[in-house]
Design a protein around this motif. Structure first.
Motif, PDB file in Angstrom:
ATOM      1  N   LEU A 123       0.851  -1.188   0.000  1.00 14.03           N
ATOM      2  CA  LEU A 123       0.000   0.000   0.000  1.00 14.03           C
ATOM      3  C   LEU A 123       0.884   1.235   0.000  1.00 14.03           C
ATOM      4  O   LEU A 123       1.752   1.389   0.870  1.00 14.03           O
ATOM      5  N   VAL A 124       0.684   2.111  -1.000  1.00 14.64           N
ATOM      6  CA  VAL A 124       1.424   3.365  -1.095  1.00 14.64           C
ATOM      7  C   VAL A 124       0.443   4.502  -0.857  1.00 14.64           C
ATOM      8  O   VAL A 124      -0.515   4.674  -1.625  1.00 14.64           O
ATOM      9  N   LEU A 125       0.664   5.274   0.186  1.00 15.05           N
ATOM     10  CA  LEU A 125      -0.203   6.380   0.554  1.00 15.05           C
ATOM     11  C   LEU A 125       0.386   7.679   0.019  1.00 15.05           C
ATOM     12  O   LEU A 125       1.527   8.027   0.334  1.00 15.05           O
ATOM     13  N   LEU A 126      -0.394   8.368  -0.798  1.00 18.05           N
ATOM     14  CA  LEU A 126       0.059   9.614  -1.401  1.00 18.05           C
ATOM     15  C   LEU A 126      -0.578  10.811  -0.709  1.00 18.05           C
ATOM     16  O   LEU A 126      -1.796  10.861  -0.512  1.00 18.05           O
ATOM     17  N   HIS A 127       0.254  11.762  -0.312  1.00 16.15           N
ATOM     18  CA  HIS A 127      -0.166  13.056   0.216  1.00 16.15           C
ATOM     19  C   HIS A 127      -1.198  12.888   1.337  1.00 16.15           C
ATOM     20  O   HIS A 127      -0.931  12.188   2.319  1.00 16.15           O
ATOM     21  N   ALA A 128      -2.390  13.473   1.194  1.00 21.31           N
ATOM     22  CA  ALA A 128      -3.393  13.401   2.252  1.00 21.31           C
ATOM     23  C   ALA A 128      -4.038  12.027   2.362  1.00 21.31           C
ATOM     24  O   ALA A 128      -4.839  11.799   3.266  1.00 21.31           O
ATOM     25  N   HIS A 134       6.030  -1.973   8.324  1.00 23.26           N
ATOM     26  CA  HIS A 134       5.753  -3.372   8.029  1.00 23.26           C
ATOM     27  C   HIS A 134       4.490  -3.761   8.802  1.00 23.26           C
ATOM     28  O   HIS A 134       4.434  -3.598  10.031  1.00 23.26           O
ATOM     29  N   LYS A 135       3.492  -4.251   8.093  1.00 23.22           N
ATOM     30  CA  LYS A 135       2.224  -4.619   8.704  1.00 23.22           C
ATOM     31  C   LYS A 135       1.843  -6.030   8.262  1.00 23.22           C
ATOM     32  O   LYS A 135       1.512  -6.238   7.086  1.00 23.22           O
ATOM     33  N   GLY A 136       1.900  -6.989   9.185  1.00 24.55           N
ATOM     34  CA  GLY A 136       1.631  -8.362   8.818  1.00 24.55           C
ATOM     35  C   GLY A 136       2.629  -8.822   7.774  1.00 24.55           C
ATOM     36  O   GLY A 136       3.838  -8.666   7.919  1.00 24.55           O
ATOM     37  N   ALA A 137       2.116  -9.371   6.667  1.00 21.83           N
ATOM     38  CA  ALA A 137       2.982  -9.794   5.571  1.00 21.83           C
ATOM     39  C   ALA A 137       3.198  -8.689   4.546  1.00 21.83           C
ATOM     40  O   ALA A 137       3.888  -8.896   3.551  1.00 21.83           O
ATOM     41  N   GLY A 138       2.594  -7.508   4.762  1.00 19.18           N
ATOM     42  CA  GLY A 138       2.661  -6.431   3.782  1.00 19.18           C
ATOM     43  C   GLY A 138       3.458  -5.233   4.250  1.00 19.18           C
ATOM     44  O   GLY A 138       3.876  -5.147   5.409  1.00 19.18           O
ATOM     45  N   LYS A 139       3.662  -4.309   3.343  1.00 21.92           N
ATOM     46  CA  LYS A 139       4.371  -3.072   3.643  1.00 21.92           C
ATOM     47  C   LYS A 139       3.509  -1.874   3.245  1.00 21.92           C
ATOM     48  O   LYS A 139       2.806  -1.917   2.232  1.00 21.92           O
ATOM     49  N   VAL A 140       3.587  -0.817   4.045  1.00 24.82           N
ATOM     50  CA  VAL A 140       2.901   0.451   3.781  1.00 24.82           C
ATOM     51  C   VAL A 140       3.971   1.525   3.639  1.00 24.82           C
ATOM     52  O   VAL A 140       4.875   1.618   4.481  1.00 24.82           O
ATOM     53  N   PHE A 141       3.889   2.326   2.576  1.00 21.48           N
ATOM     54  CA  PHE A 141       4.832   3.430   2.413  1.00 21.48           C
ATOM     55  C   PHE A 141       4.077   4.726   2.175  1.00 21.48           C
ATOM     56  O   PHE A 141       3.006   4.731   1.558  1.00 21.48           O
ATOM     57  N   TYR A 142       4.645   5.804   2.699  1.00 24.49           N
ATOM     58  CA  TYR A 142       4.041   7.135   2.599  1.00 24.49           C
ATOM     59  C   TYR A 142       4.941   8.043   1.767  1.00 24.49           C
ATOM     60  O   TYR A 142       6.137   8.171   2.054  1.00 24.49           O
ATOM     61  N   LEU A 143       4.366   8.664   0.722  1.00 25.25           N
ATOM     62  CA  LEU A 143       5.032   9.683  -0.081  1.00 25.25           C
ATOM     63  C   LEU A 143       4.242  10.969   0.080  1.00 25.25           C
ATOM     64  O   LEU A 143       3.158  11.114  -0.479  1.00 25.25           O
TER      65      LEU A 143
END
Length: 253
Positions: free
Chosen positions: A97-102, A188-197
């Motif tokens: 999951l890639v979180l962009l801006h707001a 790192h969340k469970g088996a997944g990754k979250v990144f914020y740009l």
């Protein structure tokens, strides 16, 4: 080598409230990013929007997505909890999951990261943002030629920023008005990754910047799923070993 299946999601742009954004992104931000990133041969990209059936995030779409890129700003609360739970569960099972801006304030982010407040310090004056690399070993820097990225016109998001302590911090931004922000970071969340740009206000041409496009493509590659053993991560399970003196639980209900 199989392509990374990417779904770029956007809440959409309101032409009445955001005429400058429509001028920059007439077909919506997700369509622009899909075109810009579509030059990468290893990415297979589709778009989805809040106005689509099931917000464009049916279970089938989620199952067919390796990395979900999420841009939102004004209408996060219109995403049903059921859809946000669907995204959360997919990340816990390996989807990136890639979180962009707001989009960092959206429901999936809140469910996964659980920070205390959805609103932080901000200013929309189009000031310069300089994003400094603080982890020179990180793979999302592949192909970068400088130790910073300059965004000529940006919306300021400032610390403390309501950002929970990241597992990985790659960039810190300095703004012309004096504030700083942990602007590219991950968890790192469970088996997944979250990144914020963080940079990406819709009224400034942030996503037109080639270095931002390269960075986003690299982040997508980094958060893609990896092959992990299947696990039971919730609910009652049987014991692996034979228990010598199991105690039968009391009846409930």
């Amino acid at each position: 080598m199989s392509k990374i299946r990417v779904t770029i999601w956007s809440e959409g742009i309101d032409p009445q409230l955001e005429p400058r954004a429509i001028a920059l992104y007439p077909n919506d931000i997700n369509a622009y990013l899909a075109e810009a990133l579509g030059t990468n041969a290893d990415l297979q990209i589709r778009t989805a929007s809040l106005s689509d059936p099931e917000c464009g995030l049916s279970q089938q779409t989620i199952d067919d997505t390796d990395v979900l890129v999420w841009w939102s700003h004004l209408y996060d609360d219109q995403v049903p909890d059921e859809i946000a739970d669907r995204v959360m569960n997919a990340v816990l099972n390996g989807m990136g999951l890639v979180l962009l801006h707001a989009g960092f304030h959206g429901k999936p982010a809140r469910k996964l990261l659980g920070w205390p407040s959805p609103i932080g310090k901000y200013r929309e004056l189009g000031e310069m943002e300089r994003m400094w690399v603080v982890d020179r070993s990180h793979p999302i820097l592949a192909g970068m030629e400088k130790e910073y990225i300059e965004v000529p016109c940006s919306e300021m998001y400032g610390e403390p920023g309501c950002i929970p302590k990241p597992d990985e911090l790659v960039f810190i931004s300095w703004f012309e008005g004096g504030e700083v922000l942990r602007s590219v970071c991950g968890w790192h969340k469970g088996a997944g990754k979250v990144f914020y740009l963080a940079p990406g206000h819709e009224e400034f041409p942030v996503y037109y910047i080639p270095e931002i496009q390269l960075l986003l493509a690299n982040i997508i590659r980094y958060v893609k799923p990896v092959n992990t053993p299947p696990v039971r991560w919730r609910g009652e399970v049987d014991s692996i070993e034979t228990l010598k003196n199991p105690i039968k639980p009391s009846p409930r209900g």
